[in-house]
Design a protein around this motif. Structure first.
Motif, PDB file in Angstrom:
ATOM      1  N   ALA A 273       0.806  -1.220   0.000  1.00  6.28           N
ATOM      2  CA  ALA A 273       0.000   0.000   0.000  1.00  6.28           C
ATOM      3  C   ALA A 273       0.834   1.263   0.000  1.00  6.28           C
ATOM      4  CB  ALA A 273      -0.926   0.006   1.225  1.00  6.28           C
ATOM      5  N   ARG A 274       2.021   1.218   0.599  1.00  4.67           N
ATOM      6  CA  ARG A 274       2.683   2.508   0.826  1.00  4.67           C
ATOM      7  C   ARG A 274       4.117   2.597   0.324  1.00  4.67           C
ATOM      8  NH1 ARG A 274       7.600   2.312   3.906  1.00  4.67           N
ATOM      9  NH2 ARG A 274       7.568   0.233   4.811  1.00  4.67           N
ATOM     10  N   PHE A 275       4.765   1.459  -0.019  1.00  4.58           N
ATOM     11  CA  PHE A 275       6.204   1.538  -0.254  1.00  4.58           C
ATOM     12  C   PHE A 275       6.544   2.375  -1.483  1.00  4.58           C
ATOM     13  CE2 PHE A 275      10.362   0.184  -1.749  1.00  4.58           C
ATOM     14  CZ  PHE A 275      11.095   0.317  -0.594  1.00  4.58           C
ATOM     15  N   GLY A 276       5.749   2.250  -2.547  1.00  2.00           N
ATOM     16  CA  GLY A 276       6.093   2.961  -3.775  1.00  2.00           C
ATOM     17  C   GLY A 276       5.678   4.407  -3.809  1.00  2.00           C
ATOM     18  N   ILE A 277       5.135   4.932  -2.710  1.00  2.00           N
ATOM     19  CA  ILE A 277       4.496   6.244  -2.785  1.00  2.00           C
ATOM     20  C   ILE A 277       5.498   7.363  -3.027  1.00  2.00           C
ATOM     21  CG2 ILE A 277       4.519   6.918  -0.349  1.00  2.00           C
ATOM     22  CD1 ILE A 277       1.491   7.073  -2.716  1.00  2.00           C
ATOM     23  N   VAL A 278       6.710   7.288  -2.439  1.00  2.00           N
ATOM     24  CA  VAL A 278       7.708   8.336  -2.665  1.00  2.00           C
ATOM     25  C   VAL A 278       8.156   8.329  -4.122  1.00  2.00           C
ATOM     26  CG1 VAL A 278      10.055   9.090  -2.114  1.00  2.00           C
ATOM     27  CG2 VAL A 278       8.480   8.446  -0.277  1.00  2.00           C
ATOM     28  N   LEU A 279       8.421   7.140  -4.672  1.00  2.00           N
ATOM     29  CA  LEU A 279       8.806   7.042  -6.078  1.00  2.00           C
ATOM     30  C   LEU A 279       7.676   7.528  -6.980  1.00  2.00           C
ATOM     31  CD1 LEU A 279      10.618   6.145  -8.418  1.00  2.00           C
ATOM     32  CD2 LEU A 279       9.670   3.839  -8.148  1.00  2.00           C
ATOM     33  N   VAL A 280       6.450   7.073  -6.721  1.00  2.00           N
ATOM     34  CA  VAL A 280       5.303   7.441  -7.543  1.00  2.00           C
ATOM     35  C   VAL A 280       5.131   8.950  -7.594  1.00  2.00           C
ATOM     36  CG1 VAL A 280       2.769   7.399  -7.619  1.00  2.00           C
ATOM     37  CG2 VAL A 280       4.047   5.263  -7.334  1.00  2.00           C
ATOM     38  N   PHE A 281       5.231   9.613  -6.433  1.00  2.00           N
ATOM     39  CA  PHE A 281       5.003  11.054  -6.421  1.00  2.00           C
ATOM     40  C   PHE A 281       6.233  11.845  -6.849  1.00  2.00           C
ATOM     41  CE2 PHE A 281       1.016  10.041  -4.620  1.00  2.00           C
ATOM     42  CZ  PHE A 281       0.205  11.119  -4.986  1.00  2.00           C
ATOM     43  N   SER A 282       7.426  11.279  -6.735  1.00  2.00           N
ATOM     44  CA  SER A 282       8.590  11.928  -7.331  1.00  2.00           C
ATOM     45  C   SER A 282       8.428  11.992  -8.845  1.00  2.00           C
ATOM     46  CB  SER A 282       9.870  11.165  -6.979  1.00  2.00           C
ATOM     47  OG  SER A 282      10.116  11.184  -5.600  1.00  2.00           O
ATOM     48  N   LEU A 283       7.976  10.885  -9.445  1.00  2.00           N
ATOM     49  CA  LEU A 283       7.718  10.866 -10.882  1.00  2.00           C
ATOM     50  C   LEU A 283       6.556  11.780 -11.243  1.00  2.00           C
ATOM     51  CD1 LEU A 283       8.125   7.038 -11.608  1.00  2.00           C
ATOM     52  CD2 LEU A 283       9.757   8.864 -12.109  1.00  2.00           C
ATOM     53  N   PHE A 284       5.529  11.827 -10.378  1.00  2.00           N
ATOM     54  CA  PHE A 284       4.366  12.685 -10.634  1.00  2.00           C
ATOM     55  C   PHE A 284       4.774  14.156 -10.669  1.00  2.00           C
ATOM     56  CE2 PHE A 284       1.068  15.446  -8.888  1.00  2.00           C
ATOM     57  CZ  PHE A 284       0.024  15.214  -9.772  1.00  2.00           C
ATOM     58  N   PHE A 285       5.529  14.589  -9.672  1.00  2.00           N
ATOM     59  CA  PHE A 285       5.908  15.995  -9.610  1.00  2.00           C
ATOM     60  C   PHE A 285       6.787  16.385 -10.798  1.00  2.00           C
ATOM     61  CE2 PHE A 285       5.354  15.426  -4.827  1.00  2.00           C
ATOM     62  CZ  PHE A 285       4.099  16.018  -4.833  1.00  2.00           C
ATOM     63  N   GLN A 286       7.647  15.448 -11.249  1.00  2.00           N
ATOM     64  CA  GLN A 286       8.526  15.761 -12.377  1.00  2.00           C
ATOM     65  C   GLN A 286       7.825  15.606 -13.725  1.00  2.00           C
ATOM     66  OE1 GLN A 286      12.829  14.358 -11.742  1.00  2.00           O
ATOM     67  NE2 GLN A 286      11.782  13.329 -10.056  1.00  2.00           N
ATOM     68  N   GLY A 287       6.951  14.602 -13.832  1.00  2.00           N
ATOM     69  CA  GLY A 287       6.325  14.331 -15.122  1.00  2.00           C
ATOM     70  C   GLY A 287       5.053  15.113 -15.378  1.00  2.00           C
ATOM     71  N   VAL A 288       4.266  15.372 -14.323  1.00  2.00           N
ATOM     72  CA  VAL A 288       2.983  16.054 -14.483  1.00  2.00           C
ATOM     73  C   VAL A 288       3.099  17.539 -14.115  1.00  2.00           C
ATOM     74  CG1 VAL A 288       0.566  16.114 -13.752  1.00  2.00           C
ATOM     75  CG2 VAL A 288       1.715  13.918 -14.063  1.00  2.00           C
ATOM     76  N   TRP A 289       3.740  17.836 -12.989  1.00  2.00           N
ATOM     77  CA  TRP A 289       3.890  19.232 -12.578  1.00  2.00           C
ATOM     78  C   TRP A 289       5.147  19.874 -13.145  1.00  2.00           C
ATOM     79  CZ3 TRP A 289       2.219  19.688  -6.709  1.00  2.00           C
ATOM     80  CH2 TRP A 289       0.830  19.464  -6.628  1.00  2.00           C
TER      81      TRP A 289
END
Length: 484
Positions: A273-289
């Motif tokens: 549930a939680r392990f990938g969240i830092v990686l997922v949102f690091s990619l989100f901030f760089q790829g989407v924002w």
């Protein structure tokens, strides 16, 4: 200073080394991928190769440390991990980097398999939950420093220093451990189940290959099918072999304790549930924002900061009540944070809303890891501390590794195949951003289901606590080595 607190300082320094290594690369991965012009397959395996090797080796080194000594195994881990990090900065290509990541995983497994075991052996039982709280908080500190330091170093000094800046920490950790740690009495010499290790490598590697590449290549790809077949064939063979070998890699007898089983099941689902969240949102901030690596590293800080605050509080609370009762609150908060993110995540979501969801996730993780680890380790016989800690971490690492593969597949799978490598480089075309966002929503929804399953297992563990058979704890079974 009492010996148990000095031991904790050694282990905490080690968690800074290993935790910063993982969290810096999560943020700096796009920089590394762009430097080597790596495809989606190689980008995936920069992360997954390390996690696969580490997962397979945790139980092996947990068992070896019970036989050959935790101090020796732990210090050797520091040396291997630090040397591999130094060499990775000179990697001439992406596959050399991946091979050195596997070598580094060997050292990481030696360190990780012994950390909680050394703490459990050194601490008086009535202080163990507090010691675990500080230990988990140390992991959180490393995750606070890692993203911000990693993003800054990657942008300012280049990808090589993402690996090199860990070297001084590794040397300091080795020196302090050499001076501080006492030799722990060894357990009985038992054979190592190498066959079990190979079977675990086979079925877990096959599963990771299928999950990580299905999104990029499709389920009809020969490579994906080969991975799925390896998993389907070798998983039952592994289970059969573990039941019949006299000294198994995974001691299935321990799972006869219902509380032990449920606590480990809750931990497995919680890591999904939680392990990938830092990686997922690091990619989100760089790829989407469209943030740079340094900004993305700062943006994910609510997760580790909340963990750092919640972990010692959970340790203190668990000292005065049941650790299992405290553990239930963890996945409940994790699920709440995921609901916030699922309902609000968009290109124009205010950062304060995203930060709130991430902070709830971090708080839930800190509470759960501290309380659940205490609940598991206090039920373990003294001569099996290393093996059981390695097995506990192996089960969680399977969840960690599958969680990363699952999240990346769900996110990248929402895009056309030609655009999927851009997810890892943070360069997704603007026209594909709506599809990319749907991939993030799918990944978060699956994580939410895993958090609810973890909460169910934690509740069942709490309800069944009084009915579980009692196993003597290290405090009851052998004299402590502490000064207190």
């Amino acid at each position: 200073m009492p010996y148990h607190w000095r031991v904790l300082s050694v282990i905490t320094l080690g968690t800074l080394l290993t935790g910063m290594n993982a969290s810096t690369l999560n943020v700096a991965l796009p920089v590394v991928v762009r430097h080597f012009h790596a495809g989606a397959f190689a980008a995936n395996w920069v992360l997954l190769s390390f996690m696969l090797a580490n997962t397979v080796l945790l139980v092996v080194f947990g068992r070896l440390s019970d036989v050959f000594g935790r101090r020796t195994t732990y210090l050797t881990g520091y040396a291997v991990f630090t040397a591999a990090g130094l060499l990775m900065g000179w990697s001439p290509g992406i596959w050399v980097l991946i091979a050195l990541r596997v070598v580094q995983a060997v050292g990481f497994a030696m360190i990780l398999a012994n950390g909680a075991a050394l703490i459990t052996h050194a601490f008086p039982r009535h202080l163990l939950s507090q010691g675990m709280g500080v230990y988990i908080s140390g992991i959180s500190v490393s995750q606070v420093l890692g993203p911000s330091v990693g993003g800054f170093v990657a942008d300012a000094a280049g990808w090589r220093w993402v690996f090199w800046f860990n070297v001084p920490v590794g040397l300091a950790a080795f020196a302090w451990g050499w001076v501080t740690l006492r030799r722990v009495p060894r357990g009985p010499r038992r054979p190592i189940d190498l066959r079990g290790g190979l079977l675990l490598l086979g079925w877990l590697g096959g599963l990771l290959l299928a999950l990580s590449e299905a999104g990029a290549l499709g389920w009809d790809s020969p490579l994906v099918r080969a991975g799925a077949v390896a998993f389907a064939v070798l998983m039952p063979v592994f289970w059969w072999a573990q039941r019949r070998t006299p000294y198994p890699l995974v001691s299935l007898e321990l799972f006869a304790d219902r509380g032990f089983s449920l606590a480990n099941l809750a931990a497995f689902f919680h890591t999904l549930a939680r392990f990938g969240i830092v990686l997922v949102f690091s990619l989100f901030f760089q790829g989407v924002w469209e943030a740079d690596a340094a900004t993305a590293g700062l943006a994910v800080l609510p997760v580790p900061i909340a963990m750092m605050i919640a972990s010692p509080l959970a340790g203190t609370l668990a000292r005065w009540t049941s650790p299992r009762a405290v553990a239930v609150a963890g996945p409940a908060l994790t699920a709440t944070g995921l609901v916030v993110l699922l309902l609000t995540l968009d290109r124009h979501t205010p950062y304060a809303v995203v930060a709130t969801g991430l902070a709830l996730l971090g708080c839930g993780s800190g509470i759960f890891l501290t309380a659940n680890t205490t609940a598991i380790m206090t039920r373990v016989p003294h001569d099996q501390l290393g093996a059981v800690n390695g097995m506990r971490l192996t089960l969680q690492n399977v969840g960690n590794t599958l969680g990363i593969a699952m999240a990346l597949t769900l996110i990248a799978g929402a895009l056309p195949r030609t655009d999927r490598p851009a997810v890892f480089a943070g360069t997704v075309p603007h026209g594909e951003l709506p599809a990319l966002l749907s991939g993030y929503h799918r990944a978060i929804a699956v994580m939410l289901v895993m958090a609810l399953l973890s909460m169910s297992a934690a509740v069942a563990s709490l309800v069944g606590e009084r009915h579980s058979r009692t196993v003597r704890t290290p405090a009851e079974e052998a004299p402590r080595l502490s000064d207190a």
